[in-house]
Design an enzyme around this catalytic site. Structure first.
Site, PDB file in Angstrom:
ATOM      1  N   HIS A  34      67.941  51.053  34.192  1.00  9.62           N
ATOM      2  CA  HIS A  34      68.838  50.435  33.303  1.00  9.62           C
ATOM      3  C   HIS A  34      68.460  48.883  33.523  1.00  9.62           C
ATOM      4  O   HIS A  34      68.939  48.239  34.714  1.00  9.62           O
ATOM      5  CB  HIS A  34      70.083  50.787  33.616  1.00  9.62           C
ATOM      6  CG  HIS A  34      70.421  52.423  33.189  1.00  9.62           C
ATOM      7  ND1 HIS A  34      71.289  53.320  33.875  1.00  9.62           N
ATOM      8  CD2 HIS A  34      69.852  52.932  32.394  1.00  9.62           C
ATOM      9  CE1 HIS A  34      71.138  54.543  33.221  1.00  9.62           C
ATOM     10  NE2 HIS A  34      70.447  54.309  32.325  1.00  9.62           N
ATOM     11  N   GLU A  85      71.283  46.050  34.726  1.00  8.91           N
ATOM     12  CA  GLU A  85      71.861  46.400  35.820  1.00  8.91           C
ATOM     13  C   GLU A  85      71.111  45.716  37.196  1.00  8.91           C
ATOM     14  O   GLU A  85      70.433  45.894  38.143  1.00  8.91           O
ATOM     15  CB  GLU A  85      71.941  47.894  36.312  1.00  8.91           C
ATOM     16  CG  GLU A  85      72.688  48.650  35.315  1.00  8.91           C
ATOM     17  CD  GLU A  85      72.829  50.209  35.542  1.00  8.91           C
ATOM     18  OE1 GLU A  85      71.978  50.736  36.292  1.00  8.91           O
ATOM     19  OE2 GLU A  85      73.060  50.805  34.571  1.00  8.91           O
ATOM     20  N   ARG A 105      70.023  47.916  28.093  1.00 11.14           N
ATOM     21  CA  ARG A 105      69.957  48.991  29.021  1.00 11.14           C
ATOM     22  C   ARG A 105      68.714  49.837  28.789  1.00 11.14           C
ATOM     23  O   ARG A 105      68.227  50.040  30.035  1.00 11.14           O
ATOM     24  CB  ARG A 105      71.215  49.797  28.800  1.00 11.14           C
ATOM     25  CG  ARG A 105      71.148  51.124  29.409  1.00 11.14           C
ATOM     26  CD  ARG A 105      72.526  51.972  28.775  1.00 11.14           C
ATOM     27  NE  ARG A 105      72.367  53.341  29.270  1.00 11.14           N
ATOM     28  CZ  ARG A 105      73.064  53.709  30.207  1.00 11.14           C
ATOM     29  NH1 ARG A 105      73.630  52.915  31.138  1.00 11.14           N
ATOM     30  NH2 ARG A 105      73.125  55.107  30.438  1.00 11.14           N
ATOM     31  N   HIS A 156      71.487  51.943  40.836  1.00  7.78           N
ATOM     32  CA  HIS A 156      72.450  51.448  39.561  1.00  7.78           C
ATOM     33  C   HIS A 156      73.492  50.371  39.742  1.00  7.78           C
ATOM     34  O   HIS A 156      74.042  50.321  40.798  1.00  7.78           O
ATOM     35  CB  HIS A 156      72.808  52.694  38.774  1.00  7.78           C
ATOM     36  CG  HIS A 156      71.879  53.501  38.444  1.00  7.78           C
ATOM     37  ND1 HIS A 156      71.553  53.592  37.076  1.00  7.78           N
ATOM     38  CD2 HIS A 156      70.906  54.380  38.760  1.00  7.78           C
ATOM     39  CE1 HIS A 156      70.313  54.622  36.712  1.00  7.78           C
ATOM     40  NE2 HIS A 156      70.005  55.037  37.858  1.00  7.78           N
ATOM     41  N   GLU A 185      75.760  53.715  42.522  1.00  3.59           N
ATOM     42  CA  GLU A 185      76.233  52.520  41.774  1.00  3.59           C
ATOM     43  C   GLU A 185      76.899  51.476  42.472  1.00  3.59           C
ATOM     44  O   GLU A 185      77.938  51.659  43.073  1.00  3.59           O
ATOM     45  CB  GLU A 185      77.523  53.418  40.956  1.00  3.59           C
ATOM     46  CG  GLU A 185      76.966  54.388  39.980  1.00  3.59           C
ATOM     47  CD  GLU A 185      76.233  54.018  38.507  1.00  3.59           C
ATOM     48  OE1 GLU A 185      76.283  52.954  38.286  1.00  3.59           O
ATOM     49  OE2 GLU A 185      75.620  54.824  37.795  1.00  3.59           O
TER      50      GLU A 185
END
Ligand SMILES: *[C@@H]1O[C@H](CO)[C@@H](O)[C@H](O)[C@H]1NC(C)=O
Ligand SMILES: *[C@@H]1O[C@H](CO)[C@@H](O)[C@H](O)[C@H]1NC(C)=O
Ligand SMILES: [Zn+2]
Length: 453
Positions: free
Chosen positions: A185, A188, A239, A308, A413
């Site tokens: 992505h 990020e 993204r 991510h 994440e």
């Protein structure tokens, strides 16, 4: 709790189906964090899901983070107040923040370029490196650590940028390997930076991690999208990939594009959506390269980690069903508990002097509260993607476990603080250092289970 969770699930699935017909202007855009706890409040938020002025960047079972364009913000806030919904303005002015960060990036980049230390391609990790700089850094590593670091070009991206996997190995046959990727992505940015900073830590101070395990690191899995976000501040929130699938909207969500329950849940068939799964599984050439690389080393790769942002989650399969994988006890009790324990210990040892010194100061309560707030980094939530975050289909971790047979498969994440994907570059090192704790635990686990002694 159960009711709220189901309800969040529906909400998020709806959110993820949102279409963004255009790339909205960031002028006057704000980032809000909104809590909700009743079905009425949920429905209210859900009404905005299809509105092009709204980008729901994060959703949990009791809050959403949403970027709202200038033309919608005042009316929206008024509505939230009328319905007694609590919200915090996380970013007052997205455009201003992004613009400032771009200037800071350029200043820092020039500053470092003048220093002898960084002339050779080494990174200072005081700004987010662009695609060119990532590659220069990879080359620098192969020159500096000749006997350990090498590069494997796995192919070109859609726009013909070369995709390089860094291999770290001290030689010898039949060693287990850990594979890391980041940056599928584009926006990020903390993800590629963290992957590279951990490599830096390993090569400078922790070569013991290389004795029994080989490492493969693909720092930028979506080079076109990544470069696009770096090319102009107006593109900072992009993204997807940059492929042209025949629609007026470009790009595919790479993490909905793997051939694993493709398009069954939490993915969109709308090319303008940020979660567009693509015209078919593995339509994206970048994902094809990753697939081929991993399948060639099937059996050797024992752990798959994909980075991510944001939200501080450690997730494992599955995303498409609430069922848990057969080896969940292994994933959770053996590995994750150690990762979390190690992160907490790390935090305590690093902060013990601060905490002790606080004991001798006034306003103790306030300062302790601040110290605890600082520990947010260690507060990761873990679970399956479906149960701990939201349902999604076709992500890389599900594919790695099911199709490549890699039993240890995790999505991280990383933290976003109050900034989400616009995390300041000053956080690269702190995030890298704490995340490295998780890497050490993973290494320890892979070594004890798979390495010959
Ligand atoms: C909003 O804040 C009030 C006061 O702190 C609290 O009682 C209420 O539960 C909150 N509402 C939501 C939806 O979080
Ligand atoms: C990327 O980095 C290179 C090397 O520092 C620099 O010359 C180039 O201008 C940068 N590109 C962007 C878009 O900032
Ligand atoms: Zn992501």
């Amino acid at each position: 709790m159960r009711v709220i969770f189901l309800f969040a699930t529906i909400f998020v699935a709806a959110v993820l189906a949102t279409g963004h017909q255009t790339h909205p202007s960031m002028q006057g855009m704000q980032s809000l964090s909104i809590s909700y706890d009743t079905p009425e409040q949920f429905s209210l938020l859900k009404n905005y899901v299809d509105d092009p002025g709204f980008d729901f960047v994060r959703s949990t079972n009791d809050l959403v983070d949403v970027l709202v364009t200038a033309d919608k913000i005042e009316e929206f806030k008024q509505l939230l107040e009328e319905h007694r919904m609590n919200y915090t303005v996380m970013i007052e002015d997205v455009h201003q923040l992004v613009t400032e960060q771009y200037i800071e990036q350029q200043v820092e980049r020039r500053l470092q370029a003048r220093s002898q230390d960084y002339a050779s391609g080494r990174l200072s990790f005081t700004y987010y490196p662009n695609y060119t700089e990532v590659n220069e850094y990879l080359t620098y590593l192969t020159q500096t650590y000749k006997n350990i670091a090498s590069l494997i070009t796995i192919g070109n991206s859609y726009e013909k940028r070369s995709m390089k996997v860094l291999k770290l190995s001290t030689g010898g046959a039949n060693k287990p390997a850990i594979f890391i990727d980041a940056g599928i992505h584009a926006r990020e940015w903390i993800a590629p930076a963290t992957a590279l900073y951990m490599v830096d830590l390993m090569l400078q101070n922790h070569r013991d991690l290389l004795t029994k395990v080989d490492w493969y690191v693909l720092p930028v899995l979506n080079p076109d999208g990544y470069e696009y976000t770096h090319s102009s501040s107006a593109n900072r929130l992009w993204r997807k990939t940059r492929s042209n699938t025949g629609s007026t909207c470009r790009g595919v969500d790479g993490n909905r594009n793997y051939d694993m329950q493709w398009m069954t849940i939490g993915a969109s068939s709308d090319p303008c959506s940020d979660t567009y799964a693509g015209p078919k599984p593995f339509s994206e050439v970048e994902n094809q390269h990753l697939r081929d690389f991993i399948l060639t080393r099937k059996g050797q790769i024992k752990a798959y980690l994909t980075f991510h942002s944001y939200g501080q989650y450690i997730l494992y399969p599955w995303g498409w069903t609430s069922n848990v994988p057969a080896n969940e006890p292994e994933l959770v009790s053996k590995l994750l508990m150690n990762i979390i324990a190690s992160a907490i210990m790390h935090f305590v040892t690093n902060n013990i002097f601060t905490l002790l010194s606080l004991l001798f100061q006034r306003n103790l309560a306030i300062q302790c509260a601040q110290a605890i707030a600082k520990s947010r980094r260690t507060r990761y939530t873990y679970g399956t993607s479906y149960n701990a975050l939201y349902p999604n289909s076709g992500p890389s971790d599900d594919w790695a476990m099911d199709k490549a047979g890699i039993k240890l498969s995790f999505t991280y994440e990383l933290p976003g603080g109050n900034y989400g994907d616009l995390l300041p570059a000053s956080e690269i090192k702190p995030v890298g250092i704490e995340t490295f704790e998780a890497l050490k635990v993973t290494h320890q686990y892979v070594t004890s289970k798979y390495a010959s002694h």
